[in-house]
Design a protein around this motif. Structure first.
Motif, mmCIF file in Angstrom:
data_model
loop_
_atom_site.group_PDB
_atom_site.id
_atom_site.type_symbol
_atom_site.label_atom_id
_atom_site.label_comp_id
_atom_site.label_asym_id
_atom_site.label_seq_id
_atom_site.Cartn_x
_atom_site.Cartn_y
_atom_site.Cartn_z
ATOM 1 N N ASP A 169 1.307 3.170 5.854
ATOM 2 C CA ASP A 169 1.037 3.077 7.285
ATOM 3 C C ASP A 169 -0.464 3.079 7.594
ATOM 4 O O ASP A 169 -0.890 3.533 8.653
ATOM 5 C CB ASP A 169 1.722 4.221 8.048
ATOM 6 N N ALA A 170 -1.264 2.589 6.643
ATOM 7 C CA ALA A 170 -2.716 2.536 6.837
ATOM 8 C C ALA A 170 -3.208 1.113 6.566
ATOM 9 O O ALA A 170 -3.532 0.771 5.425
ATOM 10 C CB ALA A 170 -3.417 3.529 5.917
ATOM 11 N N PRO A 171 -3.254 0.251 7.588
ATOM 12 C CA PRO A 171 -3.740 -1.116 7.384
ATOM 13 C C PRO A 171 -5.252 -1.146 7.192
ATOM 14 O O PRO A 171 -5.995 -0.430 7.872
ATOM 15 C CB PRO A 171 -3.328 -1.828 8.680
ATOM 16 N N GLY A 172 -5.698 -1.961 6.247
ATOM 17 C CA GLY A 172 -7.122 -2.069 5.967
ATOM 18 C C GLY A 172 -7.526 -3.502 5.727
ATOM 19 O O GLY A 172 -6.701 -4.356 5.415
ATOM 20 N N LEU A 173 -8.825 -3.779 5.854
ATOM 21 C CA LEU A 173 -9.336 -5.137 5.750
ATOM 22 C C LEU A 173 -10.669 -5.124 5.010
ATOM 23 O O LEU A 173 -11.511 -4.249 5.241
ATOM 24 C CB LEU A 173 -9.529 -5.715 7.161
ATOM 25 N N VAL A 174 -10.862 -6.099 4.096
ATOM 26 C CA VAL A 174 -12.143 -6.320 3.433
ATOM 27 C C VAL A 174 -12.650 -7.695 3.852
ATOM 28 O O VAL A 174 -11.959 -8.699 3.646
ATOM 29 C CB VAL A 174 -12.018 -6.269 1.898
ATOM 30 N N GLU A 175 -13.826 -7.745 4.477
ATOM 31 C CA GLU A 175 -14.407 -9.026 4.855
ATOM 32 C C GLU A 175 -14.865 -9.730 3.584
ATOM 33 O O GLU A 175 -15.575 -9.149 2.762
ATOM 34 C CB GLU A 175 -15.587 -8.788 5.812
#
Length: 317
Positions: A169-175
């Motif tokens: 339940d922890a959405p994350g993003l790497v540019e």
């Protein structure tokens, strides 16, 4: 064992590792090209510092550019297209990492725009944008940003290519260009992204996507202060055929031991150094260790986009 041929400076150890881009420069305010002050050097940043100016635009009265450089190597750049309506559609934000050339006379921005952008610090403390090759722009039009006395809040629409993960339940993003990591806010427009991810059966693995959204400051999850989160405005779709360089480099560096193949761009002559220097990078501990040829060394190291940046190493004698 893998070979290394990129620039990595380990203080006195000088162990090399492959650099993807060279770093170029920027310019001063108002006035024709011949009146532009000579190139200067960027003083060490002790706090966030901003510049602003109106540069030439092909199909509008001008573009107000506001550039913020952070001491930790991050940057934000807002573009306001003047005379374009509605106003909200004329504000665009770019963010990523900035890198200074060894001579401190050129800055390279690696961010959401995808391509590298070059700026030159000038002797009057302004910044001048350079062309795509890092060369001066020969024009009587203004391509210069002047320093601001205070740092303004920067907002605007962000278009990016990123590696998205959803775990516990922890959405994350790497540019994908800068390697900057950020949490993703779980708003209604975000749900389309989450459904696509779960439907792909990625199960914790990164999925390359294109997103439109904004960067917002929220209370930090751990400790005090605030942190930047990405707020999805629209999920533009999966991008399985596009390379996410930041995650590719991170995965490669964290796999096994690497052996020095070139130093400062020149092939290594093993018989000149005896034992060939090596390194391993532990991404979980952000630690670099290996052999410098005759001594062992260790240091903390952090991946910024496709560049590994390290602290001063500790070595055996």
């Amino acid at each position: 064992m893998r070979s290394i041929a990129a620039f990595l400076l380990f203080g006195a150890l000088a162990v090399g590792c492959e650099s993807r881009d060279a770093a170029p420069e920027s310019s001063p305010p108002d006035g024709p090209a011949e009146s532009v002050p000579s190139q200067g050097v960027l003083a060490p940043l002790l706090s966030p510092t901003a510049w602003e100016g109106v540069i030439a635009c092909a199909d509008c009265p001008g573009i107000r550019v506001t550039l913020l450089l952070e001491p930790d190597g991050g940057y934000r750049k807002r573009l306001a297209y003047l005379g374009v309506s509605p106003p909200n559609d004329s504000l665009f934000l770019d963010f990523g990492r900035w890198f200074l050339s060894p001579e401190a006379d050129r800055i390279a921005l690696h961010g959401t725009g995808g391509s590298v952008e070059y700026w030159s610090p000038r002797v009057d403390s302004s910044l001048r944008i350079l062309d795509t090759l890092g060369e001066e722009i020969d024009s009587t039009l203004n391509y210069t940003l002047a320093p601001l006395p205070t740092v303004p809040p920067l907002d605007g629409v962000v278009m990016l290519l990123g590696a998205f993960t959803y775990l516990a339940d922890a959405p994350g993003l790497v540019e994908c260009s800068s390697g900057i990591r950020m949490p993703v806010e779980q708003t209604e427009p975000y749900l389309a992204l989450e459904r696509a991810y779960l439907g792909a059966g990625a199960a914790g693995a990164p999925m390359t996507v294109r997103l439109r959204g904004s960067l917002e400051e929220r209370p930090a999850m751990d400790g005090g202060g605030s942190e930047s989160v990405f707020v999805v405005e629209s999920f533009e779709g999966e991008a399985p055929d596009e390379a996410c360089h930041a995650t590719e480099v991170e995965d490669a560096l964290a796999t096994g031991e690497w052996q020095l193949a070139a130093l400062d761009g020149a092939p290594l002559e093993a018989d000149a150094v005896g034992q060939v220097p090596t390194l391993t990078w532990d991404r979980a501990e952000s630690r670099l260790a290996g052999s410098a040829g005759c001594n062992q060394y260790t240091t903390r190291a952090f991946l910024r986009g496709t560049l590994l940046v390290n602290e001063a190493p500790v070595a055996t004698r």
